[in-house]
Design a protein around this motif. Structure first.
Motif, mmCIF file in Angstrom:
data_model
loop_
_atom_site.group_PDB
_atom_site.id
_atom_site.type_symbol
_atom_site.label_atom_id
_atom_site.label_comp_id
_atom_site.label_asym_id
_atom_site.label_seq_id
_atom_site.Cartn_x
_atom_site.Cartn_y
_atom_site.Cartn_z
ATOM 1 N N LYS A 48 94.053 44.001 58.460
ATOM 2 C CA LYS A 48 95.159 44.041 57.496
ATOM 3 C C LYS A 48 96.432 44.575 58.138
ATOM 4 O O LYS A 48 97.530 44.019 57.948
ATOM 5 C CB LYS A 48 94.759 44.907 56.306
ATOM 6 N N LYS A 49 96.274 45.652 58.907
ATOM 7 C CA LYS A 49 97.440 46.223 59.592
ATOM 8 C C LYS A 49 98.035 45.236 60.587
ATOM 9 O O LYS A 49 99.252 45.106 60.701
ATOM 10 C CB LYS A 49 97.041 47.511 60.315
ATOM 11 N N CYS A 94 97.809 41.906 60.491
ATOM 12 C CA CYS A 94 98.436 40.803 59.761
ATOM 13 C C CYS A 94 99.785 41.226 59.164
ATOM 14 O O CYS A 94 100.758 40.471 59.198
ATOM 15 C CB CYS A 94 97.504 40.316 58.654
ATOM 16 N N GLU A 95 99.807 42.441 58.630
ATOM 17 C CA GLU A 95 101.056 42.955 58.070
ATOM 18 C C GLU A 95 102.110 43.103 59.158
ATOM 19 O O GLU A 95 103.311 42.857 58.922
ATOM 20 C CB GLU A 95 100.812 44.294 57.388
ATOM 21 N N SER A 115 105.582 41.115 59.127
ATOM 22 C CA SER A 115 106.806 41.920 59.185
ATOM 23 C C SER A 115 107.749 41.405 60.260
ATOM 24 O O SER A 115 108.974 41.327 60.067
ATOM 25 C CB SER A 115 106.447 43.388 59.451
ATOM 26 N N VAL A 133 96.435 38.973 53.126
ATOM 27 C CA VAL A 133 97.740 39.568 53.419
ATOM 28 C C VAL A 133 98.861 38.571 53.136
ATOM 29 O O VAL A 133 99.913 38.937 52.587
ATOM 30 C CB VAL A 133 97.802 40.041 54.886
ATOM 31 N N PHE A 175 101.878 38.852 50.444
ATOM 32 C CA PHE A 175 103.263 38.695 50.875
ATOM 33 C C PHE A 175 104.004 37.684 49.999
ATOM 34 O O PHE A 175 105.139 37.925 49.550
ATOM 35 C CB PHE A 175 103.286 38.253 52.341
#
Length: 503
Positions: A412-413, A415-416, A420, A468, A472
């Motif tokens: 998740k981190k 993908c974020e 971003s 994710v 978004f």
């Protein structure tokens, strides 16, 4: 029945030194030895070398036997199979000297210089076995039997029983000929059926045949250099000695100062038979095993000692079957821990590579689960119902769920972070009001589509990729609606202005 030459101290004073036999009895039983974890990984097993012996079993202030924690800590470090040689016998018969020689030392176990028994309780000395690689030799020097100053006759029996229960080879040390008195002095053997139980149930009452299966290899070392191995002026073998009476003659003895004597001051014949005795013990002493042939390691020996001593101190009779059951529980719990350590160690290394595809994590889980099970099986003991194996499986599954969760969080981190970076230009345009104009909605949708395509390309193997992206897009739908409304209003207004300008 097998016999071997004994040892008897002799100062080099010109007198002839004679030897007397050692009588031994092997363990019986056809149990097939079961390999333990220590046997399979002997080369990697942790061994311990002690510079000197330590007190293993002592008497507390209440007069009860107790195991010394410092000795248990030493045994816990030994994961090798152990050959346990214990020496018992009447006090002031030179038992400690024999044990020092087995340890390859001149000094170590205390040698008394008075008629008072020097050794108290049971002392332990762990050294690498001189002839068996990957094996530790555990020497147990016991308190001398028959000391009238003790005041508690049952104490001797308890010491003798512990020596029998813990050893794989029991050396009974005596002086003089094997006559009626010597047999009477060995009364502790006949007391075993009253002091040790083989089975916990009352069924199949204990008898001598049951004890034979568990009794350690027995060596009777007769120490007396005053006897000649001759019958009718003919030399006889040590085996023949047990069947004939031998004459005695007086000679001096310096038992009390053996450890301080120079080697040159001791009879070469005495040194020769002492060396013969040691080689015999090293060659014929087996690794300590429990019922079903399970190999005993140093750590297991420590648990056994604690179990037996606690039972005796409580006033109960030690039961071999109960001890095995207790050891099964301890060893199986330890086996589960070993399996979990193997599993966790591998998964922790894999975690450094998170995030990974779920397929990769699951595959590693399967491999490590199999390895953990193998490690468990090497260490486990009598898990007949599969209770502990099931516990291992359940705990590894629980751990796996945790690692899956950690992998998802890492995914998740990641993908974020990708989103971003890809959406940064669009976010800048939003802040600058780039999309607040006629046709802005179409521009925003096209930018969002480009971001989605690039994201799917970079994060397609991530387990949290879709989740994710959906989150978004959900967040950007608010911006999308706002831009659409502004776009419609501006477009209507623009059309109206254009229409008025054409009139």
């Amino acid at each position: 029945m097998h016999r071997c030459a004994p040892v008897s101290p002799r100062v080099n004073d010109g007198c002839q030194s004679n030897t007397i036999p050692v009588k031994r009895q092997r363990q019986s039983g056809n149990e097939k030895p079961k390999k333990s974890m220590a046997q399979d990984e002997a080369s990697a097993s942790l061994s311990v070398t002690m510079d000197k012996p330590v007190c293993f079993i002592d008497t507390d202030s209440d007069g009860k036997l107790c195991v010394q924690q410092s000795a248990l800590q030493i045994l816990q470090q030994i994961q090798q199979p152990v050959v346990v040689v214990a020496v018992v016998g009447l006090y002031r018969t030179g038992k400690s000297y024999l044990m020092n020689r087995l340890a390859g030392k001149q000094t170590g176990f205390a040698l008394g210089s008075t008629i008072e028994s020097k050794t108290k309780g049971i002392w332990m000395w762990c050294v690498p076995h001189p002839t068996k690689a990957g094996t530790t030799l555990v020497l147990l020097d016991t308190e001398g039997l028959g000391d009238v100053d003790k005041g508690d006759p049952k104490h001797d029996t308890n010491i003798f029983c512990l020596a029998v229960l813990l050893s794989s080879t029991l050396v009974y040390n005596s002086r003089g000929t094997i006559d009626n008195k010597a047999i009477m002095d060995l009364q502790y053997v006949t007391d075993l059926t009253e002091c040790i139980k083989v089975k916990s149930s009352d069924e199949d009452a204990d008898d001598l045949s049951n004890f034979v299966k568990f009794f350690p290899t027995f060596i009777w070392a007769v120490r007396d250099f005053t006897l000649e191995l001759k019958i009718d002026d003919k030399d006889v073998t040590e085996d023949e000695y047990l069947d004939f009476a031998l004459k005695m003659k007086h000679a001096p003895e310096k038992m009390s100062c053996l450890e301080s004597l120079d080697v040159a001051a001791i009879s070469s014949e005495f040194l020769k038979v002492t060396d013969h005795f040691c080689k015999f013990v090293f060659r014929d002493s087996s690794v300590k095993r429990l019922k079903d042939g399970y190999t005993v390691t140093g750590s297991v020996l420590g648990h056994l000692a604690k179990t037996y001593v606690d039972t005796i101190s409580s006033g109960s009779v030690p039961c071999l079957e109960n001890a095995v059951i207790a050891m099964a529980m301890i060893e199986n719990e330890a086996a589960v821990k070993v399996g979990l350590q193997v599993y966790q160690s591998g998964m922790e290394k894999l975690k450094d590579s998170f995030p990974l595809e779920l397929k990769a994590v699951s595959s590693k889980h399967q491999d490590l689960s199999s390895t953990a099970t193998q490690a468990f099986m090497k260490r486990s003991f009598r898990d007949t119902e599969g209770e502990y194996l099931k516990s291992l499986e359940e705990q590894t599954v629980k751990l796996f769920d945790g690692y899956v969760c950690q992998n998802e969080q890492a995914s998740k981190k990641q993908c974020e972070k990708i989103l971003s970076s890809l959406s940064a230009p669009m976010m800048k345009k939003l802040k600058q009001g780039f999309y607040t104009k006629p046709g802005g909605y179409d521009l925003f949708c096209k930018d969002l589509e480009v971001i989605g395509k690039k994201y799917n390309s970079q994060a397609k193997k991530q387990v949290k990729a879709k989740e994710v992206l959906d989150e978004f897009l959900k967040q950007k739908s608010v911006d999308s609606k706002a831009i659409l409304q502004v776009d419609k209003k501006l477009t209507v207004k623009e059309k109206k202005i254009r229409g008025e300008s054409f009139k």
